[in-house]
Each structure stands twice: as structure tokens, then as C-alpha cells.
Write a protein that holds these residues in place. Sequence first.
Motif, mmCIF file in Angstrom:
data_model
loop_
_atom_site.group_PDB
_atom_site.id
_atom_site.type_symbol
_atom_site.label_atom_id
_atom_site.label_comp_id
_atom_site.label_asym_id
_atom_site.label_seq_id
_atom_site.Cartn_x
_atom_site.Cartn_y
_atom_site.Cartn_z
ATOM 1 N N VAL A 180 1.009 -1.292 0.146
ATOM 2 C CA VAL A 180 -0.064 -0.102 0.021
ATOM 3 C C VAL A 180 0.941 1.137 0.068
ATOM 4 N N PRO A 181 0.866 2.103 -1.038
ATOM 5 C CA PRO A 181 1.925 3.267 -0.987
ATOM 6 C C PRO A 181 1.274 4.463 0.061
ATOM 7 N N THR A 182 1.960 5.029 0.225
ATOM 8 C CA THR A 182 1.880 6.456 0.912
ATOM 9 C C THR A 182 2.464 7.828 0.215
ATOM 10 N N SER A 183 1.951 8.822 0.725
ATOM 11 C CA SER A 183 2.496 9.969 -0.087
ATOM 12 C C SER A 183 3.795 10.517 0.737
ATOM 13 N N ALA A 184 4.057 10.231 1.991
ATOM 14 C CA ALA A 184 5.002 10.674 2.991
ATOM 15 C C ALA A 184 5.502 9.617 4.015
ATOM 16 N N TYR A 185 6.533 9.990 4.589
ATOM 17 C CA TYR A 185 7.000 9.232 5.558
ATOM 18 C C TYR A 185 6.636 9.861 6.936
ATOM 19 N N SER A 186 5.287 9.955 7.138
ATOM 20 C CA SER A 186 4.715 10.600 8.257
ATOM 21 C C SER A 186 3.683 9.660 9.097
ATOM 22 N N VAL A 187 3.486 10.324 10.242
ATOM 23 C CA VAL A 187 2.628 9.433 11.191
ATOM 24 C C VAL A 187 0.979 9.464 10.669
ATOM 25 N N ASP A 188 0.763 10.717 9.918
ATOM 26 C CA ASP A 188 -0.781 10.864 9.345
ATOM 27 C C ASP A 188 -0.964 9.923 8.209
ATOM 28 N N VAL A 219 0.248 3.317 12.195
ATOM 29 C CA VAL A 219 -0.543 2.304 12.339
ATOM 30 C C VAL A 219 -0.918 1.938 13.619
ATOM 31 N N TYR A 220 -0.146 2.268 14.605
ATOM 32 C CA TYR A 220 -0.464 2.068 16.152
ATOM 33 C C TYR A 220 -1.885 2.988 16.367
ATOM 34 N N HIS A 221 -2.047 4.251 15.750
ATOM 35 C CA HIS A 221 -3.041 5.163 16.247
ATOM 36 C C HIS A 221 -4.101 4.566 15.320
ATOM 37 N N SER A 222 -4.144 4.012 14.222
ATOM 38 C CA SER A 222 -5.200 3.436 13.511
ATOM 39 C C SER A 222 -5.870 2.425 14.284
ATOM 40 N N LEU A 223 -4.933 1.222 14.683
ATOM 41 C CA LEU A 223 -5.166 0.148 15.404
ATOM 42 C C LEU A 223 -6.098 0.334 16.720
ATOM 43 N N ARG A 224 -5.702 1.458 17.426
ATOM 44 C CA ARG A 224 -6.512 1.788 18.618
ATOM 45 C C ARG A 224 -7.709 2.547 18.441
ATOM 46 N N ARG A 225 -7.632 3.325 17.194
ATOM 47 C CA ARG A 225 -8.924 3.905 16.750
ATOM 48 C C ARG A 225 -10.179 2.715 16.418
ATOM 49 N N HIS A 226 -9.671 1.466 15.845
ATOM 50 C CA HIS A 226 -10.322 0.587 15.557
ATOM 51 C C HIS A 226 -10.672 -0.489 16.597
ATOM 52 N N GLY A 227 -10.328 -0.180 17.757
ATOM 53 C CA GLY A 227 -10.316 -0.978 18.768
ATOM 54 C C GLY A 227 -9.525 -2.410 18.748
ATOM 55 N N LEU A 228 -8.400 -2.388 18.118
ATOM 56 C CA LEU A 228 -7.514 -3.389 17.889
ATOM 57 C C LEU A 228 -6.584 -3.356 18.821
ATOM 58 N N ARG A 229 -5.722 -4.433 19.027
ATOM 59 C CA ARG A 229 -4.729 -4.420 19.711
ATOM 60 C C ARG A 229 -3.357 -4.856 19.216
#
Length: 337
Positions: free
Chosen positions: A217-225, A256-266
Motif C-alpha cells: 500500500v503506497p503512501t505519499s509521505a514518511y509520516s504518522v498521519d 499504524v498504532y494510532h489506526s489500530l487503537r482507533r478501530h479497537g484493535l490491539r
Amino acid sequence: MSRRVTIADVATLAGVHPGTVSRALNLKTQDQVNIETAGRVRAAAKQLGYTPNSIARGLRTSSSMTIGVIIPDLTNPIFPPIVRGIDSYLAPRGYSPVVVNTDGSDATERLLFDSLVQRQVDGFIFATGHAGPSIAGEAYKRGIHAVMVNRDSRGVPYPAVVGDDAQGIRESLEHLAALGHRRLVHLAGPSTFSTSQVRAEAFAAGCRELGLDGAIVPTSAYSVDEGQRAMDEVLASSAGRPTAIVAGNDLLALGVYHSLRRHGLRCPDDVSVVGFNDMPFAGDFQPAMTTVRTPHFQLGSESARILLDQIDDSGSTPVRLVLPVELIVRASTGPVR
């Protein structure tokens, strides 16, 4: 106002010729002076508080004694150690780095490059490697001394000092496979960066060789967002949730950490995560991040060494120095449930 101490003053106190002082205090020529005399010169220089006049030296050698260092993003934690490594090699040899930050903008990079050329820097260290047309390519055509660090510009025959990114990705995949992971996703950095290309290619090749189901999966920047956005996209996909993520760098992994927490995943119970670079404090994240450690300080010092060697010997053959990396296993990876 006190008078500036000169080489002649040091020579008088040490009882030697001024030329001997110059050779003894220059790392490039200090071997030409016997140990006892060199020690006496250094003691005299210290007693008098003598510091070399880099401007005068530059006039003698037609050199500005400065090196332009172009960084894409100084807020990225990997670049300060690289700059420190560069300075650790340049400073004892009388050179000063002039560090500029492009914020990832090609237009800004162009303006800064032109400004540094006008300042008559003796060479460049580029950390802004692009796969396509770049400032590095133009610099090469103009005969400007330069070295690429951390990233290279494919097609531009400058020396480069990089980490073994492919090996780092391979070790990450082998680690995850040993834990039972078979469905993996790689969050790749911007496609124009050489590091992104090398890591994505290594991920695809490693998945084929190990029999893993891998998607990129590509991203547009090496960033947390961007890491969070891309992981949100992965979790919303009908393709199903992967059991592990191999991120292009630690900032993407933190997203990725932030996204997992947002979706209730560990992490790692539901999804294991591997980063890349081992940036400062990666071991303090919750959970502590498994990541590939790159020797950033050494990347900087080696790039400076190669550049000064190139300046001293314009006929030297360009080299590509690949430094070893190491997978650091922490708490963000675990067995598939």
C-alpha cells in the motif's frame, strides 16, 4: 582589544618553523611531523589558545571550507544523527556543514541548492534522493563534488552511503513468518524515494520466496498521519485484515498504532507491526516497537569521509557503501492468534 594568536606565535613558543605548526595541526599532514614535535606544537597551541583561521586557509587553497548538507525533513528523527555524524568528521578537519531543510519541496530544494552554490561550498551531501530527475543529477553535470546519504539517486553516478534496506526487510519477513504470519501488508513510502523502492521491491521478493501473501500500500509521505490514513484504508478494505504490517519507516508504523487503537484493535494480539530505522524512543512506544536499526550516525560520518576524499582526489572512483542493519525485536510483534 587583544591580538589574535597566529601560527608564528605558536611556532616561536614551540621552537619550530611556522610550516611545521601548519602540518602538525592539520589532520591530513600531521603524519609528516614526528610525534614529539607534534606534541610540543599542540601543547603550545593549547597554551596560547590558538585556533586555525579557516578563512585564511580557504584563501590559500581556493576553498570555502564549507559543505552543503541538504536534508528533506529535519523533523524526521533519523536525520539529526546523520547530521551529527557528518559534523563529527568535518569539524576536526576544519570544515563546517551548512545544513538546509527542504520540507520535501522540489522548488525549495532548487532555491537552497542555488544559494549554496553561490556561497561556493566545496561540495554537497544530499539526503534527498529521488528516482527521477533531481538536483543531484544537475550537480553531477556541472562537475560539483557530492555524495548521497541514506538515499541514492538512481542513474546519477555519485558515491552513496546507504543502509542494507533489502536485508532489513528480509529479516523482518523471516521473523514474522517464524511467528506464523502469512497475510502481510507493506506500507511503502513515497514512490519517488530510492529507499521506498528498495524496501517495496525487497518486500515483494521476500514474500514470494517465503510463500507469504503480501500486499503493498503506497503512501505519499514518511509520516504518522500517512501511516494512520493508509492503515485505515487497509482495515476498511474487503480484502480482509492482515495479521502483520511491515511499515516503510517508524513514523508510518506509529501511524499504524494510532489506526489500530482507533478501530479497537490491539498490537500485537490482533496485528503485529514492524517499523524501519529504530528512531529515538521507538523502544519507549506502547508497545515497544520491533524495527530495523540503521546506523545513521555512521551513515553521516562515512558520507563526509568519502566526500572529502573525493575533493582531495577528483579522479577517485565513485563507490556505493552499504552498511549492515539489524532487526531489533521488541513487543510489537507476536505469534498469530
